[in-house]
Design a protein around this motif. Structure first.
Motif, PDB file in Angstrom:
ATOM      1  N   PRO A 131       3.090  41.199 -10.468  1.00 54.24           N
ATOM      2  CA  PRO A 131       2.717  41.982  -9.286  1.00 54.24           C
ATOM      3  C   PRO A 131       1.308  42.545  -9.317  1.00 54.24           C
ATOM      4  N   SER A 132       0.756  42.771 -10.504  1.00 52.10           N
ATOM      5  CA  SER A 132      -0.572  43.392 -10.584  1.00 52.10           C
ATOM      6  C   SER A 132      -1.705  42.393 -10.458  1.00 52.10           C
ATOM      7  N   VAL A 133      -1.444  41.112 -10.641  1.00 50.59           N
ATOM      8  CA  VAL A 133      -2.522  40.109 -10.714  1.00 50.59           C
ATOM      9  C   VAL A 133      -3.332  40.001  -9.421  1.00 50.59           C
ATOM     10  N   PRO A 134      -2.707  39.958  -8.230  1.00 52.05           N
ATOM     11  CA  PRO A 134      -3.534  39.887  -7.016  1.00 52.05           C
ATOM     12  C   PRO A 134      -4.522  41.036  -6.903  1.00 52.05           C
ATOM     13  N   PHE A 135      -4.094  42.240  -7.267  1.00 47.77           N
ATOM     14  CA  PHE A 135      -4.983  43.402  -7.163  1.00 47.77           C
ATOM     15  C   PHE A 135      -6.084  43.357  -8.222  1.00 47.77           C
ATOM     16  N   THR A 136      -5.778  42.772  -9.367  1.00 46.69           N
ATOM     17  CA  THR A 136      -6.807  42.574 -10.387  1.00 46.69           C
ATOM     18  C   THR A 136      -7.861  41.591  -9.880  1.00 46.69           C
ATOM     19  N   ILE A 137      -7.419  40.544  -9.198  1.00 49.29           N
ATOM     20  CA  ILE A 137      -8.364  39.583  -8.615  1.00 49.29           C
ATOM     21  C   ILE A 137      -9.225  40.264  -7.563  1.00 49.29           C
ATOM     22  N   TYR A 138      -8.608  41.070  -6.712  1.00 54.40           N
ATOM     23  CA  TYR A 138      -9.375  41.778  -5.679  1.00 54.40           C
ATOM     24  C   TYR A 138     -10.394  42.730  -6.315  1.00 54.40           C
ATOM     25  N   PHE A 139      -9.993  43.374  -7.427  1.00 58.94           N
ATOM     26  CA  PHE A 139     -10.908  44.265  -8.134  1.00 58.94           C
ATOM     27  C   PHE A 139     -12.111  43.487  -8.675  1.00 58.94           C
ATOM     28  N   ALA A 140     -11.853  42.348  -9.298  1.00 59.61           N
ATOM     29  CA  ALA A 140     -12.944  41.535  -9.847  1.00 59.61           C
ATOM     30  C   ALA A 140     -13.880  41.050  -8.746  1.00 59.61           C
ATOM     31  N   VAL A 141     -13.315  40.604  -7.627  1.00 57.69           N
ATOM     32  CA  VAL A 141     -14.144  40.143  -6.503  1.00 57.69           C
ATOM     33  C   VAL A 141     -14.989  41.286  -5.959  1.00 57.69           C
ATOM     34  N   SER A 142     -14.407  42.468  -5.866  1.00 54.35           N
ATOM     35  CA  SER A 142     -15.142  43.621  -5.332  1.00 54.35           C
ATOM     36  C   SER A 142     -16.300  44.016  -6.249  1.00 54.35           C
ATOM     37  N   VAL A 143     -16.070  43.973  -7.563  1.00 53.47           N
ATOM     38  CA  VAL A 143     -17.137  44.308  -8.501  1.00 53.47           C
ATOM     39  C   VAL A 143     -18.273  43.293  -8.403  1.00 53.47           C
ATOM     40  N   LEU A 144     -17.932  42.004  -8.404  1.00 56.79           N
ATOM     41  CA  LEU A 144     -18.958  40.971  -8.283  1.00 56.79           C
ATOM     42  C   LEU A 144     -19.690  41.067  -6.942  1.00 56.79           C
ATOM     43  N   SER A 145     -18.959  41.395  -5.893  1.00 57.20           N
ATOM     44  CA  SER A 145     -19.573  41.540  -4.577  1.00 57.20           C
ATOM     45  C   SER A 145     -20.551  42.713  -4.554  1.00 57.20           C
ATOM     46  N   THR A 146     -20.183  43.797  -5.229  1.00 56.70           N
ATOM     47  CA  THR A 146     -21.073  44.957  -5.298  1.00 56.70           C
ATOM     48  C   THR A 146     -22.369  44.602  -6.019  1.00 56.70           C
ATOM     49  N   ILE A 147     -22.249  43.867  -7.118  1.00 55.60           N
ATOM     50  CA  ILE A 147     -23.443  43.458  -7.876  1.00 55.60           C
ATOM     51  C   ILE A 147     -24.319  42.541  -7.030  1.00 55.60           C
ATOM     52  N   PHE A 148     -23.705  41.569  -6.374  1.00 57.38           N
ATOM     53  CA  PHE A 148     -24.483  40.643  -5.545  1.00 57.38           C
ATOM     54  C   PHE A 148     -25.164  41.375  -4.401  1.00 57.38           C
ATOM     55  N   ALA A 149     -24.446  42.269  -3.740  1.00 58.19           N
ATOM     56  CA  ALA A 149     -25.028  43.015  -2.621  1.00 58.19           C
ATOM     57  C   ALA A 149     -26.202  43.870  -3.089  1.00 58.19           C
ATOM     58  N   ALA A 150     -26.077  44.468  -4.282  1.00 60.21           N
ATOM     59  CA  ALA A 150     -27.157  45.313  -4.794  1.00 60.21           C
ATOM     60  C   ALA A 150     -28.401  44.507  -5.124  1.00 60.21           C
ATOM     61  N   LEU A 151     -28.222  43.257  -5.576  1.00 58.72           N
ATOM     62  CA  LEU A 151     -29.349  42.449  -6.026  1.00 58.72           C
ATOM     63  C   LEU A 151     -29.908  41.520  -4.961  1.00 58.72           C
ATOM     64  N   ALA A 152     -29.119  41.208  -3.921  1.00 60.54           N
ATOM     65  CA  ALA A 152     -29.521  40.114  -3.030  1.00 60.54           C
ATOM     66  C   ALA A 152     -29.485  40.433  -1.546  1.00 60.54           C
ATOM     67  N   VAL A 153     -28.793  41.473  -1.119  1.00 59.17           N
ATOM     68  CA  VAL A 153     -28.641  41.729   0.318  1.00 59.17           C
ATOM     69  C   VAL A 153     -29.602  42.841   0.734  1.00 59.17           C
ATOM     70  N   PRO A 154     -30.544  42.553   1.622  1.00 56.32           N
ATOM     71  CA  PRO A 154     -31.501  43.578   2.053  1.00 56.32           C
ATOM     72  C   PRO A 154     -30.938  44.449   3.160  1.00 56.32           C
ATOM     73  N   ASP A 155     -31.619  45.541   3.415  1.00 60.71           N
ATOM     74  CA  ASP A 155     -31.289  46.366   4.573  1.00 60.71           C
ATOM     75  C   ASP A 155     -31.989  45.765   5.788  1.00 60.71           C
ATOM     76  N   THR A 156     -31.225  45.388   6.778  1.00 59.81           N
ATOM     77  CA  THR A 156     -31.783  44.688   7.941  1.00 59.81           C
ATOM     78  C   THR A 156     -32.136  45.615   9.089  1.00 59.81           C
ATOM     79  N   GLY A 157     -31.876  46.891   8.949  1.00 59.44           N
ATOM     80  CA  GLY A 157     -32.095  47.814  10.057  1.00 59.44           C
ATOM     81  C   GLY A 157     -33.548  47.941  10.457  1.00 59.44           C
ATOM     82  N   GLY A 158     -33.846  47.780  11.754  1.00 58.30           N
ATOM     83  CA  GLY A 158     -35.187  47.967  12.282  1.00 58.30           C
ATOM     84  C   GLY A 158     -36.169  46.888  11.916  1.00 58.30           C
ATOM     85  N   LYS A 159     -35.689  45.724  11.455  1.00 54.69           N
ATOM     86  CA  LYS A 159     -36.580  44.629  11.059  1.00 54.69           C
ATOM     87  C   LYS A 159     -36.210  43.374  11.830  1.00 54.69           C
TER      88      LYS A 159
END
Length: 318
Positions: free
Chosen positions: A244-272
């Motif tokens: 039962p815990s495995v799906p939530f562990t996968i979601y946790f891993a995806v969220s952590v990787l997504s946070t790292i990618f967003a911090a390193l690669a996604v710019p702020d697009t506001g007003g540009k």
């Protein structure tokens, strides 16, 4: 026949000039020269099919070329479309009654329906607030904050279900687990409402010029639906096969990787505009790393070289 304005086909002229059958000469009248009338070469069904395939292949080649020219924007668009589903929000909202039953609530309890309504209401309120204050709060800050909230919340759910797997259930643990799991479920909904819900389509539309925006949004929608189908289809299967815990562990891993990618690669697009966004994007660490200009975590090769030079040469990087 003869006479002006008859519009006849001069067969002798065709024969004398040696023209191919694909051109004809017509006499319009005595005062105008004979004009060449082209005849469509794609007369047969086979020719039309070949032409259609050639045009299709040319369109595909042009589309691939445009995607490569906007590869950074395409990568971010695909990331947003996939990550917003694989963070687990869809299943936590859709299967809230089943999840609450797993953590100890009675499936017939009035609390089960109430929890689902509360989660949906919180998501709606936060999304409306973010849309209202998005220019003040900033797109990038909202995205990173929402992803961090989702990561912490899915971690809480993962730990709760893992603890139940390992230690079984008792009255105290059921109460404690239910509280932690409910906070996690609400946290996922809140984090999603502050990030992916209002920002996915806004960011994608701002990354691309008007010429490509429609195709970018359409392609992202298709990817989102496919991702949602995979996530929803696999939820109970993974719980049954792996725990039962495995799906939530996968979601946790995806969220952590997504946070790292967003911090390193996604710019702020506001007003540009898209050109300004691309210039800013090229300076971000992830895209510089992709082009070999720096390391992803440490100093760039040029920085390491400069730091290693003797101080007398004054090449120490400040």
């Amino acid at each position: 026949g003869s006479g002006s304005g008859s519009g006849f086909v001069d067969e002798d002229c065709v024969g004398d000039t040696g023209k191919t059958p694909s051109t004809l000469y017509a006499s319009i009248d005595d005062s105008h020269p004979q004009r060449e009338i082209p005849v469509d070469d794609d007369r047969t069904p086979a020719s039309r099919i070949i032409k259609m395939w050639r045009d299709t292949l040319e369109s595909i080649k042009q589309y691939i070329k445009e995607m490569y020219e906007h590869r950074r924007q395409v990568t971010i668009a695909v990331f947003l479309a996939v990550a917003q589903q694989f963070c687990g929000h869809t299943n936590i909202l859709n299967y809230a009654p089943e999840i609450t039953q797993q953590i100890g609530f009675d499936s017939a309890s009035k609390y089960t329906l109430g929890i689902t309504i509360i989660i949906g209401t919180i998501k709606f309120v936060i999304t409306c607030f973010v849309i209202w204050r998005i220019e003040f709060l900033g797109r990038r800050s909202l995205l990173l904050g929402g992803l961090l909230t989702i990561a912490v919340s899915t971690m809480m759910l993962s730990i709760t279900f893992w603890h139940q797997e390992r230690h079984g259930q008792n009255e105290y643990m059921n109460s404690f687990s239910a509280t932690v799991a409910l906070v996690g479920m609400v946290g996922v909904a809140a984090g999603y409402a502050a990030s992916f819900a209002p920002l996915t389509w806004l960011l994608i539309s701002e990354l691309f010029h008007t010429k490509f925006r429609g195709r970018a949004l359409g392609s992202s929608t298709i990817i989102t639906y496919l991702s949602a189908a995979i996530v929803s289809f696999c939820f109970f299967s993974i719980q049954k096969q792996l725990g039962p815990s495995v799906p939530f562990t996968i979601y946790f891993a995806v969220s952590v990787l997504s946070t790292i990618f967003a911090a390193l690669a996604v710019p702020d697009t506001g007003g540009k505009d898209p050109d300004e966004i691309e210039v800013h994007m090229k300076k971000m660490r992830f895209w510089r790393w992709v082009h070999g200009e720096t390391s992803l975590w440490g100093r760039s090769e040029s920085q390491a070289y400069l730091v290693g030079q003797p101080s007398g040469k004054q090449m120490q990087l400040v």
